[in-house]
Motif scaffolding. Structure first.
Motif, PDB file in Angstrom:
ATOM      1  N   ALA A 115      -5.263   6.276  -5.967  1.00  0.00           N
ATOM      2  CA  ALA A 115      -5.825   7.118  -4.908  1.00  0.00           C
ATOM      3  C   ALA A 115      -4.957   8.349  -4.682  1.00  0.00           C
ATOM      4  O   ALA A 115      -5.454   9.464  -4.536  1.00  0.00           O
ATOM      5  CB  ALA A 115      -5.974   6.313  -3.613  1.00  0.00           C
ATOM      6  N   LYS A 116      -3.647   8.147  -4.688  1.00  0.00           N
ATOM      7  CA  LYS A 116      -2.738   9.285  -4.507  1.00  0.00           C
ATOM      8  C   LYS A 116      -2.810  10.233  -5.702  1.00  0.00           C
ATOM      9  O   LYS A 116      -2.834  11.443  -5.543  1.00  0.00           O
ATOM     10  CB  LYS A 116      -1.321   8.790  -4.266  1.00  0.00           C
ATOM     11  CG  LYS A 116      -1.174   8.142  -2.896  1.00  0.00           C
ATOM     12  CD  LYS A 116       0.259   7.985  -2.505  1.00  0.00           C
ATOM     13  CE  LYS A 116       0.382   7.532  -1.073  1.00  0.00           C
ATOM     14  NZ  LYS A 116       0.166   8.564  -0.083  1.00  0.00           N
ATOM     15  N   ALA A 117      -2.889   9.683  -6.916  1.00  0.00           N
ATOM     16  CA  ALA A 117      -2.950  10.512  -8.123  1.00  0.00           C
ATOM     17  C   ALA A 117      -4.269  11.285  -8.217  1.00  0.00           C
ATOM     18  O   ALA A 117      -4.318  12.349  -8.832  1.00  0.00           O
ATOM     19  CB  ALA A 117      -2.767   9.641  -9.369  1.00  0.00           C
ATOM     20  N   CYS A 118      -5.315  10.758  -7.582  1.00  0.00           N
ATOM     21  CA  CYS A 118      -6.638  11.405  -7.630  1.00  0.00           C
ATOM     22  C   CYS A 118      -6.862  12.373  -6.475  1.00  0.00           C
ATOM     23  O   CYS A 118      -7.996  12.784  -6.232  1.00  0.00           O
ATOM     24  CB  CYS A 118      -7.733  10.341  -7.639  1.00  0.00           C
ATOM     25  SG  CYS A 118      -7.805   9.402  -9.178  1.00  0.00           S
ATOM     26  N   GLY A 119      -5.805  12.723  -5.740  1.00  0.00           N
ATOM     27  CA  GLY A 119      -5.938  13.748  -4.717  1.00  0.00           C
ATOM     28  C   GLY A 119      -5.642  13.322  -3.297  1.00  0.00           C
ATOM     29  O   GLY A 119      -5.663  14.143  -2.399  1.00  0.00           O
ATOM     30  N   ARG A 120      -5.380  12.070  -3.061  1.00  0.00           N
ATOM     31  CA  ARG A 120      -5.034  11.557  -1.733  1.00  0.00           C
ATOM     32  C   ARG A 120      -6.239  11.593  -0.789  1.00  0.00           C
ATOM     33  O   ARG A 120      -7.287  12.093  -1.131  1.00  0.00           O
ATOM     34  CB  ARG A 120      -3.843  12.303  -1.133  1.00  0.00           C
ATOM     35  CG  ARG A 120      -2.598  12.164  -2.008  1.00  0.00           C
ATOM     36  CD  ARG A 120      -1.430  12.958  -1.436  1.00  0.00           C
ATOM     37  NE  ARG A 120      -0.360  13.031  -2.401  1.00  0.00           N
ATOM     38  CZ  ARG A 120       0.698  12.246  -2.414  1.00  0.00           C
ATOM     39  NH1 ARG A 120       0.860  11.341  -1.490  1.00  0.00           N
ATOM     40  NH2 ARG A 120       1.617  12.363  -3.336  1.00  0.00           N
ATOM     41  N   ASN A 121      -6.037  11.039   0.417  1.00  0.00           N
ATOM     42  CA  ASN A 121      -7.083  10.959   1.434  1.00  0.00           C
ATOM     43  C   ASN A 121      -8.342  10.301   0.867  1.00  0.00           C
ATOM     44  O   ASN A 121      -9.452  10.786   1.043  1.00  0.00           O
ATOM     45  CB  ASN A 121      -7.406  12.337   2.020  1.00  0.00           C
ATOM     46  CG  ASN A 121      -8.256  12.213   3.277  1.00  0.00           C
ATOM     47  OD1 ASN A 121      -8.192  11.227   3.998  1.00  0.00           O
ATOM     48  ND2 ASN A 121      -9.065  13.227   3.533  1.00  0.00           N
ATOM     49  N   ARG A 122      -8.143   9.182   0.170  1.00  0.00           N
ATOM     50  CA  ARG A 122      -9.248   8.464  -0.458  1.00  0.00           C
ATOM     51  C   ARG A 122      -8.863   7.008  -0.656  1.00  0.00           C
ATOM     52  O   ARG A 122      -7.698   6.650  -0.536  1.00  0.00           O
ATOM     53  CB  ARG A 122      -9.623   9.100  -1.788  1.00  0.00           C
ATOM     54  CG  ARG A 122      -8.469   9.151  -2.770  1.00  0.00           C
ATOM     55  CD  ARG A 122      -8.805   9.836  -4.079  1.00  0.00           C
ATOM     56  NE  ARG A 122      -9.739   9.038  -4.849  1.00  0.00           N
ATOM     57  CZ  ARG A 122     -10.819   9.539  -5.457  1.00  0.00           C
ATOM     58  NH1 ARG A 122     -11.087  10.817  -5.390  1.00  0.00           N
ATOM     59  NH2 ARG A 122     -11.638   8.757  -6.114  1.00  0.00           N
ATOM     60  N   THR A 123      -9.853   6.196  -0.976  1.00  0.00           N
ATOM     61  CA  THR A 123      -9.642   4.776  -1.264  1.00  0.00           C
ATOM     62  C   THR A 123     -10.040   4.499  -2.700  1.00  0.00           C
ATOM     63  O   THR A 123     -11.069   4.978  -3.166  1.00  0.00           O
ATOM     64  CB  THR A 123     -10.506   3.907  -0.319  1.00  0.00           C
ATOM     65  OG1 THR A 123     -10.178   4.205   1.026  1.00  0.00           O
ATOM     66  CG2 THR A 123     -10.261   2.431  -0.581  1.00  0.00           C
ATOM     67  N   GLU A 124      -9.212   3.746  -3.384  1.00  0.00           N
ATOM     68  CA  GLU A 124      -9.529   3.273  -4.743  1.00  0.00           C
ATOM     69  C   GLU A 124      -9.533   1.752  -4.700  1.00  0.00           C
ATOM     70  O   GLU A 124      -8.711   1.136  -4.014  1.00  0.00           O
ATOM     71  CB  GLU A 124      -8.493   3.751  -5.751  1.00  0.00           C
ATOM     72  CG  GLU A 124      -8.554   5.231  -6.045  1.00  0.00           C
ATOM     73  CD  GLU A 124      -9.759   5.610  -6.898  1.00  0.00           C
ATOM     74  OE1 GLU A 124     -10.167   4.817  -7.765  1.00  0.00           O
ATOM     75  OE2 GLU A 124     -10.291   6.718  -6.652  1.00  0.00           O
ATOM     76  N   GLN A 125     -10.451   1.151  -5.448  1.00  0.00           N
ATOM     77  CA  GLN A 125     -10.544  -0.307  -5.511  1.00  0.00           C
ATOM     78  C   GLN A 125      -9.910  -0.814  -6.814  1.00  0.00           C
ATOM     79  O   GLN A 125     -10.111  -0.227  -7.866  1.00  0.00           O
ATOM     80  CB  GLN A 125     -11.995  -0.757  -5.477  1.00  0.00           C
ATOM     81  CG  GLN A 125     -12.625  -0.603  -4.125  1.00  0.00           C
ATOM     82  CD  GLN A 125     -14.032  -1.171  -4.102  1.00  0.00           C
ATOM     83  OE1 GLN A 125     -14.873  -0.750  -4.868  1.00  0.00           O
ATOM     84  NE2 GLN A 125     -14.261  -2.126  -3.208  1.00  0.00           N
ATOM     85  N   ALA A 126      -9.180  -1.909  -6.672  1.00  0.00           N
ATOM     86  CA  ALA A 126      -8.637  -2.585  -7.858  1.00  0.00           C
ATOM     87  C   ALA A 126      -9.769  -3.381  -8.494  1.00  0.00           C
ATOM     88  O   ALA A 126     -10.649  -3.890  -7.802  1.00  0.00           O
ATOM     89  CB  ALA A 126      -7.503  -3.522  -7.454  1.00  0.00           C
ATOM     90  N   THR A 127      -9.709  -3.488  -9.795  1.00  0.00           N
ATOM     91  CA  THR A 127     -10.671  -4.346 -10.474  1.00  0.00           C
ATOM     92  C   THR A 127     -10.032  -5.718 -10.657  1.00  0.00           C
ATOM     93  O   THR A 127      -8.827  -5.811 -10.901  1.00  0.00           O
ATOM     94  CB  THR A 127     -11.075  -3.762 -11.846  1.00  0.00           C
ATOM     95  OG1 THR A 127      -9.885  -3.526 -12.606  1.00  0.00           O
ATOM     96  CG2 THR A 127     -11.819  -2.458 -11.675  1.00  0.00           C
ATOM     97  N   PRO A 128     -10.816  -6.764 -10.512  1.00  0.00           N
ATOM     98  CA  PRO A 128     -10.249  -8.107 -10.701  1.00  0.00           C
ATOM     99  C   PRO A 128      -9.727  -8.273 -12.123  1.00  0.00           C
ATOM    100  O   PRO A 128     -10.310  -7.712 -13.058  1.00  0.00           O
ATOM    101  CB  PRO A 128     -11.423  -9.051 -10.444  1.00  0.00           C
ATOM    102  CG  PRO A 128     -12.439  -8.230  -9.739  1.00  0.00           C
ATOM    103  CD  PRO A 128     -12.211  -6.806 -10.148  1.00  0.00           C
ATOM    104  N   GLU A 129      -8.631  -9.004 -12.268  1.00  0.00           N
ATOM    105  CA  GLU A 129      -8.086  -9.268 -13.597  1.00  0.00           C
ATOM    106  C   GLU A 129      -8.909 -10.340 -14.271  1.00  0.00           C
ATOM    107  O   GLU A 129      -9.320 -11.320 -13.647  1.00  0.00           O
ATOM    108  CB  GLU A 129      -6.620  -9.682 -13.503  1.00  0.00           C
ATOM    109  CG  GLU A 129      -5.732  -8.542 -13.057  1.00  0.00           C
ATOM    110  CD  GLU A 129      -4.269  -8.911 -13.077  1.00  0.00           C
ATOM    111  OE1 GLU A 129      -3.930 -10.104 -13.166  1.00  0.00           O
ATOM    112  OE2 GLU A 129      -3.466  -7.989 -13.008  1.00  0.00           O
ATOM    113  N   VAL A 130      -9.145 -10.153 -15.546  1.00  0.00           N
ATOM    114  CA  VAL A 130      -9.899 -11.131 -16.310  1.00  0.00           C
ATOM    115  C   VAL A 130      -8.910 -12.085 -16.961  1.00  0.00           C
ATOM    116  O   VAL A 130      -7.961 -11.663 -17.609  1.00  0.00           O
ATOM    117  CB  VAL A 130     -10.771 -10.435 -17.381  1.00  0.00           C
ATOM    118  CG1 VAL A 130     -11.520 -11.457 -18.199  1.00  0.00           C
ATOM    119  CG2 VAL A 130     -11.706  -9.437 -16.722  1.00  0.00           C
ATOM    120  N   SER A 131      -9.127 -13.392 -16.779  1.00  0.00           N
ATOM    121  CA  SER A 131      -8.213 -14.375 -17.356  1.00  0.00           C
ATOM    122  C   SER A 131      -8.574 -14.687 -18.772  1.00  0.00           C
ATOM    123  O   SER A 131      -9.666 -14.768 -19.162  1.00  0.00           O
ATOM    124  CB  SER A 131      -8.238 -15.666 -16.533  1.00  0.00           C
ATOM    125  OG  SER A 131      -7.935 -15.385 -15.199  1.00  0.00           O
TER     126      SER A 131
END
Length: 131
Positions: A115-131
């Motif tokens: 989110a910070k690298a994409c310009g800040r003042n935003r939310t990024e979602q993590a993707t679930p890890e695949v086992s």
């Protein structure tokens, strides 16, 4: 969640003003984190963590986006009357089967840095890890 460019706030206006800004952020978090099991904590410095048990990824995204909108809309008056605008960046992660709290926080932290690298003042979602 992490306050954007917060060092500049402290450097420009002083730590006492920075503490007032953190209190404004905490007040907004309290308004958005409403259910009895939900938790909002100061995680360190200008970082906060929100735990929303039983909330899916879209719900967490919605809560974070609402918080970020409210924070950006507030002008905190500095001692000289200058209105200061704050923003925050957020990363969300959902606890997946087999995850522990370290996995959850690591993935949320990685999303926060996106989110910070994409310009800040935003939310990024993590993707679930695949086992």
């Amino acid at each position: 969640m992490d306050a954007d460019h917060f060092k500049a706030v402290n450097d420009s206006w002083g730590h006492e003003f920075g503490d007032r800004c953190l209190q404004h952020i905490a007040d907004i978090l309290r308004r958005h984190v409403k259910r009895p099991r939900d938790v909002a904590i100061r995680f360190g410095g200008e970082e906060f963590a929100i735990l929303l048990p039983g909330t899916d990824a879209n719900g967490a995204l919605g809560v974070c986006e609402g918080i970020l909108e409210d924070i950006a809309a507030i002008r905190v008056p500095a001692d000289d009357g200058t209105p200061v605008t704050l923003t925050m960046s957020a990363g969300t992660a959902t606890l997946s089967q087999g995850d522990d709290e370290r996995d959850l926080f690591r993935r949320a932290d990685e999303a926060l840095y996106r989110a910070k690298a994409c310009g800040r003042n935003r939310t990024e979602q993590a993707t679930p890890e695949v086992s």
